[in-house]
Design a protein around this motif. Structure first.
Motif, PDB file in Angstrom:
ATOM      1  N   ASP A 297       0.940  -1.348  -0.115  1.00  0.00           N
ATOM      2  CA  ASP A 297      -0.096  -0.072   0.080  1.00  0.00           C
ATOM      3  C   ASP A 297       0.826   1.309   0.098  1.00  0.00           C
ATOM      4  OD1 ASP A 297       0.968  -0.156   2.594  1.00  0.00           O
ATOM      5  OD2 ASP A 297      -0.924   0.279   3.453  1.00  0.00           O
ATOM      6  N   ALA A 298       2.008   1.255  -0.482  1.00  0.00           N
ATOM      7  CA  ALA A 298       2.925   2.405  -0.607  1.00  0.00           C
ATOM      8  C   ALA A 298       2.231   3.544  -1.390  1.00  0.00           C
ATOM      9  CB  ALA A 298       4.228   2.045  -1.185  1.00  0.00           C
ATOM     10  N   PRO A 299       2.090   4.689  -0.788  1.00  0.00           N
ATOM     11  CA  PRO A 299       1.363   5.767  -1.768  1.00  0.00           C
ATOM     12  C   PRO A 299       2.138   6.559  -2.845  1.00  0.00           C
ATOM     13  CG  PRO A 299       2.050   6.529   0.457  1.00  0.00           C
ATOM     14  CD  PRO A 299       2.317   5.279   0.455  1.00  0.00           C
ATOM     15  N   PHE A 300       3.717   6.169  -2.643  1.00  0.00           N
ATOM     16  CA  PHE A 300       4.445   6.723  -3.844  1.00  0.00           C
ATOM     17  C   PHE A 300       5.459   5.665  -4.131  1.00  0.00           C
ATOM     18  CE2 PHE A 300       3.444   9.890  -0.599  1.00  0.00           C
ATOM     19  CZ  PHE A 300       3.106  10.862  -1.404  1.00  0.00           C
ATOM     20  N   VAL A 301       5.979   5.576  -5.483  1.00  0.00           N
ATOM     21  CA  VAL A 301       6.997   4.878  -6.238  1.00  0.00           C
ATOM     22  C   VAL A 301       7.990   5.663  -6.679  1.00  0.00           C
ATOM     23  CG1 VAL A 301       7.358   3.045  -7.625  1.00  0.00           C
ATOM     24  CG2 VAL A 301       5.279   2.826  -6.332  1.00  0.00           C
ATOM     25  N   GLY A 302       9.133   5.241  -6.217  1.00  0.00           N
ATOM     26  CA  GLY A 302      10.340   5.993  -6.779  1.00  0.00           C
ATOM     27  C   GLY A 302      11.065   5.247  -7.855  1.00  0.00           C
ATOM     28  N   ILE A 303      11.325   5.819  -9.001  1.00  0.00           N
ATOM     29  CA  ILE A 303      11.997   4.904 -10.119  1.00  0.00           C
ATOM     30  C   ILE A 303      12.862   5.873 -10.372  1.00  0.00           C
ATOM     31  CG2 ILE A 303      11.588   3.905 -12.483  1.00  0.00           C
ATOM     32  CD1 ILE A 303       8.746   3.600 -12.094  1.00  0.00           C
ATOM     33  N   TRP A 304      14.367   5.396 -10.508  1.00  0.00           N
ATOM     34  CA  TRP A 304      15.296   6.241 -10.890  1.00  0.00           C
ATOM     35  C   TRP A 304      16.741   5.493 -11.264  1.00  0.00           C
ATOM     36  CZ3 TRP A 304      19.793   5.749  -7.702  1.00  0.00           C
ATOM     37  CH2 TRP A 304      19.669   4.799  -6.426  1.00  0.00           C
ATOM     38  N   SER A 305      17.732   6.084 -11.557  1.00  0.00           N
ATOM     39  CA  SER A 305      19.115   5.606 -11.626  1.00  0.00           C
ATOM     40  C   SER A 305      19.968   6.713 -11.709  1.00  0.00           C
ATOM     41  CB  SER A 305      19.089   4.879 -13.338  1.00  0.00           C
ATOM     42  OG  SER A 305      18.939   5.865 -14.284  1.00  0.00           O
ATOM     43  N   PRO A 306      21.157   6.489 -11.546  1.00  0.00           N
ATOM     44  CA  PRO A 306      22.072   7.473 -11.408  1.00  0.00           C
ATOM     45  C   PRO A 306      22.318   8.492 -12.402  1.00  0.00           C
ATOM     46  CG  PRO A 306      23.040   5.194 -10.665  1.00  0.00           C
ATOM     47  CD  PRO A 306      21.747   5.030 -11.558  1.00  0.00           C
ATOM     48  N   TYR A 307      22.272   9.776 -12.384  1.00  0.00           N
ATOM     49  CA  TYR A 307      22.499  10.706 -13.304  1.00  0.00           C
ATOM     50  C   TYR A 307      23.419  11.642 -12.834  1.00  0.00           C
ATOM     51  CZ  TYR A 307      21.496  14.343 -16.622  1.00  0.00           C
ATOM     52  OH  TYR A 307      21.722  15.253 -17.637  1.00  0.00           O
ATOM     53  N   PRO A 308      24.589  12.105 -13.434  1.00  0.00           N
ATOM     54  CA  PRO A 308      24.429  11.845 -14.897  1.00  0.00           C
ATOM     55  C   PRO A 308      25.363  10.661 -15.372  1.00  0.00           C
ATOM     56  CG  PRO A 308      26.270  13.533 -14.181  1.00  0.00           C
ATOM     57  CD  PRO A 308      25.264  13.272 -13.046  1.00  0.00           C
ATOM     58  N   LYS A 309      25.819   9.871 -14.130  1.00  0.00           N
ATOM     59  CA  LYS A 309      26.538   8.627 -14.479  1.00  0.00           C
ATOM     60  C   LYS A 309      25.581   7.575 -15.164  1.00  0.00           C
ATOM     61  CE  LYS A 309      29.076   5.213 -12.309  1.00  0.00           C
ATOM     62  NZ  LYS A 309      29.629   4.607 -10.891  1.00  0.00           N
ATOM     63  N   LYS A 310      26.025   6.967 -16.073  1.00  0.00           N
ATOM     64  CA  LYS A 310      25.324   5.839 -16.723  1.00  0.00           C
ATOM     65  C   LYS A 310      25.465   4.554 -15.992  1.00  0.00           C
ATOM     66  CE  LYS A 310      25.077   7.990 -21.526  1.00  0.00           C
ATOM     67  NZ  LYS A 310      25.193   7.490 -22.866  1.00  0.00           N
ATOM     68  N   ALA A 311      24.458   3.791 -15.761  1.00  0.00           N
ATOM     69  CA  ALA A 311      24.534   2.627 -14.873  1.00  0.00           C
ATOM     70  C   ALA A 311      23.506   1.502 -15.648  1.00  0.00           C
ATOM     71  CB  ALA A 311      24.052   3.014 -13.734  1.00  0.00           C
ATOM     72  N   PRO A 312      24.112   0.235 -15.492  1.00  0.00           N
ATOM     73  CA  PRO A 312      23.068  -0.688 -16.091  1.00  0.00           C
ATOM     74  C   PRO A 312      22.002  -1.184 -15.430  1.00  0.00           C
ATOM     75  CG  PRO A 312      25.100  -1.712 -15.203  1.00  0.00           C
ATOM     76  CD  PRO A 312      25.055  -0.176 -14.977  1.00  0.00           C
ATOM     77  N   PHE A 313      21.470  -0.320 -14.662  1.00  0.00           N
ATOM     78  CA  PHE A 313      20.333  -0.831 -13.769  1.00  0.00           C
ATOM     79  C   PHE A 313      19.255   0.442 -13.587  1.00  0.00           C
ATOM     80  CE2 PHE A 313      23.460   0.828 -10.872  1.00  0.00           C
ATOM     81  CZ  PHE A 313      22.749   1.753 -10.151  1.00  0.00           C
ATOM     82  N   ILE A 314      18.090   0.429 -13.026  1.00  0.00           N
ATOM     83  CA  ILE A 314      16.992   1.342 -12.636  1.00  0.00           C
ATOM     84  C   ILE A 314      16.656   0.592 -10.990  1.00  0.00           C
ATOM     85  CG2 ILE A 314      16.387   2.062 -14.879  1.00  0.00           C
ATOM     86  CD1 ILE A 314      13.798   0.538 -14.210  1.00  0.00           C
ATOM     87  N   CYS A 315      16.217   1.637 -10.177  1.00  0.00           N
ATOM     88  CA  CYS A 315      15.887   1.257  -9.081  1.00  0.00           C
ATOM     89  C   CYS A 315      14.615   1.555  -8.992  1.00  0.00           C
ATOM     90  CB  CYS A 315      16.489   1.923  -7.832  1.00  0.00           C
ATOM     91  SG  CYS A 315      18.295   1.738  -7.764  1.00  0.00           S
ATOM     92  N   ILE A 316      13.385   0.823  -8.476  1.00  0.00           N
ATOM     93  CA  ILE A 316      12.073   0.804  -8.048  1.00  0.00           C
ATOM     94  C   ILE A 316      11.863   0.525  -6.727  1.00  0.00           C
ATOM     95  CG2 ILE A 316       9.930  -0.163  -8.869  1.00  0.00           C
ATOM     96  CD1 ILE A 316      11.349  -1.658 -11.194  1.00  0.00           C
ATOM     97  N   GLU A 317      11.469   1.760  -6.195  1.00  0.00           N
ATOM     98  CA  GLU A 317      11.475   1.662  -4.574  1.00  0.00           C
ATOM     99  C   GLU A 317       9.978   2.148  -4.079  1.00  0.00           C
ATOM    100  OE1 GLU A 317      15.923   3.080  -3.537  1.00  0.00           O
ATOM    101  OE2 GLU A 317      14.312   4.500  -3.355  1.00  0.00           O
ATOM    102  N   PRO A 318       9.164   1.405  -3.404  1.00  0.00           N
ATOM    103  CA  PRO A 318       8.054   1.995  -2.769  1.00  0.00           C
ATOM    104  C   PRO A 318       8.572   2.911  -1.653  1.00  0.00           C
ATOM    105  CG  PRO A 318       8.527  -0.313  -1.967  1.00  0.00           C
ATOM    106  CD  PRO A 318       9.564   0.106  -3.210  1.00  0.00           C
ATOM    107  N   TRP A 319       7.819   3.993  -1.597  1.00  0.00           N
ATOM    108  CA  TRP A 319       8.158   5.026  -0.757  1.00  0.00           C
ATOM    109  C   TRP A 319       6.811   5.354   0.234  1.00  0.00           C
ATOM    110  CZ3 TRP A 319      10.329   9.006  -4.346  1.00  0.00           C
ATOM    111  CH2 TRP A 319      11.607   8.650  -4.624  1.00  0.00           C
ATOM    112  N   TRP A 320       6.891   5.463   1.417  1.00  0.00           N
ATOM    113  CA  TRP A 320       5.609   5.540   2.394  1.00  0.00           C
ATOM    114  C   TRP A 320       5.962   7.051   2.807  1.00  0.00           C
ATOM    115  CZ3 TRP A 320       7.543   0.902   1.710  1.00  0.00           C
ATOM    116  CH2 TRP A 320       6.636  -0.111   1.399  1.00  0.00           C
TER     117      TRP A 320
END
Length: 75
Positions: free
Chosen positions: A16-39
């Protein structure tokens, strides 16, 4: 080698997280993204820096506890 036919990924159950963060490092390029539920979230630009006015803050009465979680399923 082409990987366009691979059938893999992740399923994220945020409960039931009311927010979701989707991010990756910037300006550095990385081979991943992060998906984080935020309360809760960080202050916005219009914040008056008063804790009692903080948007999306979680409040508990003295002695109360709170717990939540999320599930990440790779496939």
């Amino acid at each position: 080698m082409s990987r366009s036919n691979d059938n893999h990924g992740v399923k994220v159950n945020i409960n039931d997280a009311p927010f979701v963060g989707i991010w990756s490092p910037y300006p550095k390029k990385a081979p991943f993204i992060c998906i984080e539920p935020w309360w809760g979230i960080a202050d916005n630009l219009n914040s008056d820096n008063q804790l009692e006015h903080k948007m999306a803050i979680n409040r508990l009465a003295a002695g109360d506890t709170w717990q939540n979680g999320f599930l990440i399923e790779p496939f």
